[in-house]
Design an enzyme around this catalytic site. Structure first.
Site, short mmCIF file in Angstrom:
data_model
loop_
_atom_site.label_atom_id
_atom_site.label_comp_id
_atom_site.label_asym_id
_atom_site.label_seq_id
_atom_site.Cartn_x
_atom_site.Cartn_y
_atom_site.Cartn_z
N TYR A 53 0.85 -1.19 0.00
CA TYR A 53 0.00 0.00 0.00
C TYR A 53 0.88 1.23 0.00
O TYR A 53 1.85 1.30 0.76
CB TYR A 53 -0.91 0.03 1.23
N GLU A 55 -0.54 4.78 -0.55
CA GLU A 55 -1.36 5.97 -0.83
C GLU A 55 -0.53 7.23 -0.59
O GLU A 55 0.25 7.31 0.35
CB GLU A 55 -2.60 5.97 0.06
N ASP A 198 -5.52 14.02 -25.15
CA ASP A 198 -5.49 12.60 -24.79
C ASP A 198 -4.74 11.87 -25.90
O ASP A 198 -5.28 11.67 -26.99
CB ASP A 198 -6.94 12.10 -24.66
N THR A 224 -2.69 6.35 -22.10
CA THR A 224 -2.61 5.02 -21.53
C THR A 224 -1.17 4.56 -21.73
O THR A 224 -0.42 5.17 -22.50
CB THR A 224 -3.56 4.02 -22.23
N LYS A 227 -1.01 0.92 -25.08
CA LYS A 227 -1.32 0.87 -26.52
C LYS A 227 0.00 0.95 -27.28
O LYS A 227 0.84 0.07 -27.12
CB LYS A 227 -2.30 1.99 -26.86
N ARG A 233 -1.10 -2.32 -18.68
CA ARG A 233 -2.36 -1.58 -18.78
C ARG A 233 -2.39 -0.52 -17.69
O ARG A 233 -2.25 -0.83 -16.51
CB ARG A 233 -3.56 -2.51 -18.60
#
Ligand code: DSN
Length: 415
Positions: A53, A55, A198, A224, A227, A233
């Site tokens: 974790y 955060e 984008d 992203t 691609k 991903r």
């Protein structure tokens, strides 16, 4: 090796993963948004980092024990900044849609007017589709493309001056022309709007100089990583320094909890690969291959929206043949070619049927395909289109074998 570990615990899942590996090895991947990561990227995604974790931001976490993930995330940030010449990078978005959502959260308020490209004209769900958060909570003004598949910048300007959006989004999921980021910036400046670019689809081309960069024009650039960029991903947001703090807060705690540090490590590895000369060569070949495929299809008498492509993607326009994208994508699958049905500009068919098929070159290029291979792919597609009504079994068999021959020429994940 890893598959054996999975098999020991869960043979069912192991078997399906193995089948998927075989599918990828034995079919030609033309889905424009897919690619094949390196084994190093995949390995980084499957590490102990999944246990952690973290955060918060590197060196400012809400959990202890982050000394290693801090450094990994910092490496990913620095590499993203270097690759795209960006002032700030947040590498935590779980996806491109999340990256866009974070920009919305920072830049606009529910009910504000936002302009984006219509999904059926090549835009993206998160650019204002009525079924997406962007369309549900914001007043969306959509622009589209003309019959040549080109953005009509005069129309974009007209709409912008009339509706005064607070945010203009440029970038697409299916657009085969060069995007004029400077022009979008001029329009945004006329009305004092933010500009979001984008670049999910063209990220590798931008990184390698095969497509003009949205910097310094855009306030925010999202992408992203899976691609053309060929990573795991996920998503990344880049922005000018003045927006850094606000964007970071929008990602966490705004829309996400714990970052996926194993994926961030894989992003770091992919970004390192993207900084190499080999990657530049790959990006150049992606464009050459797309052009070769478009030419082959047109030489075979098929229509391509806009009569070709300037990047990695194109759309087969089936209207003249009175065939649907759904049927052609299905027959292509039988011949060993994977693609997706897609609307063409002013498509008379629904998005579930469509009159087009989107075709992209990135995955085949990663595999090693060159122009002559893409010419053969175009011929296979043209023959498949011809037999889509009769579904001649012998012909399908022959075409399947021709696809397989190309796959065998460029083995995937063999060593
Ligand atoms: N679904 C992606 C694509 O195929 O282009 C966009 O998110």
């Amino acid at each position: 090796m890893e598959i054996e570990t999975i098999r020991n615990t869960d043979p069912e899942v192991a078997e399906l993963i193995e089948k998927e590996l075989e599918r990828q090895q034995t079919t030609i991947e033309l889905i424009a948004s897919e690619n094949f990561t390196s084994k190093a990227v995949m390995a980084a995604a499957g590490t102990v980092l999944t246990n952690k974790y973290a955060e918060g931001k590197p060196y400012k976490r809400f959990y202890n024990g982050c000394e290693n993930v801090d450094k990994i995330e910092e490496l990913a940030q620095e590499r993203a900044k270097k690759l795209f010449n960006a002032e700030h990078a947040n590498v935590q978005p779980h996806s491109g849609a999340q990256a866009n959502m974070a920009v919305f959260l920072y830049a606009v308020k529910p009910g504000d007017t936002v302009m984006g490209m219509d999904l059926s004209n090549g835009g993206h769900l998160s650019h204002g589709s009525p079924v997406n958060f962007s369309g549900l909570y914001f007043n969306i003004i959509s622009y589209g493309v003309n019959d040549n598949g080109e953005i009509d910048y005069d129309n974009v300007r007209e709409l912008a001056l009339k509706h005064k959006p607070k945010l203009i989004i440029c970038g697409a999921s299916n657009y085969s022309k060069i995007i004029d980021f400077k022009k979008f910036k001029e329009i945004a400046d006329e009305i004092g709007a933010y500009l979001l670019a984008d670049i999910a689809h063209i990220a590798a081309l931008v990184a390698a100089g095969e497509h003009p960069s949205p910097f310094p024009y855009a306030d925010f650039v999202t992408t992203t990583t899976h691609k053309t960029l060929r990573g795991p991903r996920g998503g990344i947001i880049m922005c000018k320094k003045e927006h850094a703090q606000g964007i970071d807060k929008a990602v966490f705690p705004g829309i996400q909890g714990g970052p996926l540090e194993h994926i961030i490590a894989a992003k770091a590895v992919a970004l390192k690969e993207a900084l190499s000369d080999e990657f530049k060569q790959y990006a150049k070949q992606v464009v050459l291959n797309a052009k070769a495929l478009a030419k082959s299809l047109m030489d075979e008498g098929l229509d391509i929206v806009g009569n070709g492509t300037d990047n990695h993607v194109m759309t087969l326009d089936l209207r003249k043949l009175k065939k649907t994208g759904k049927d052609i994508a299905n027959i292509l699958e039988l011949t060993g070619i994977t693609a997706n049905k897609n609307t063409v500009p002013n498509d008379p068919e629904s998005p579930f049927v469509t009159s087009g098929v989107r075709l992209g070159s990135p995955a085949a290029t990663t595999r090693g395909f060159k122009e002559e291979d893409m010419t053969e792919v175009g011929k296979i597609i043209a023959e498949a289109v011809k037999i889509s009504d009769t579904k001649d079994e012998n012909k399908i068999k022959e075409l399947r074998q021709r696809s397989l021959n190309l796959c065998k020429k460029y083995p995937l994940y063999k060593d």
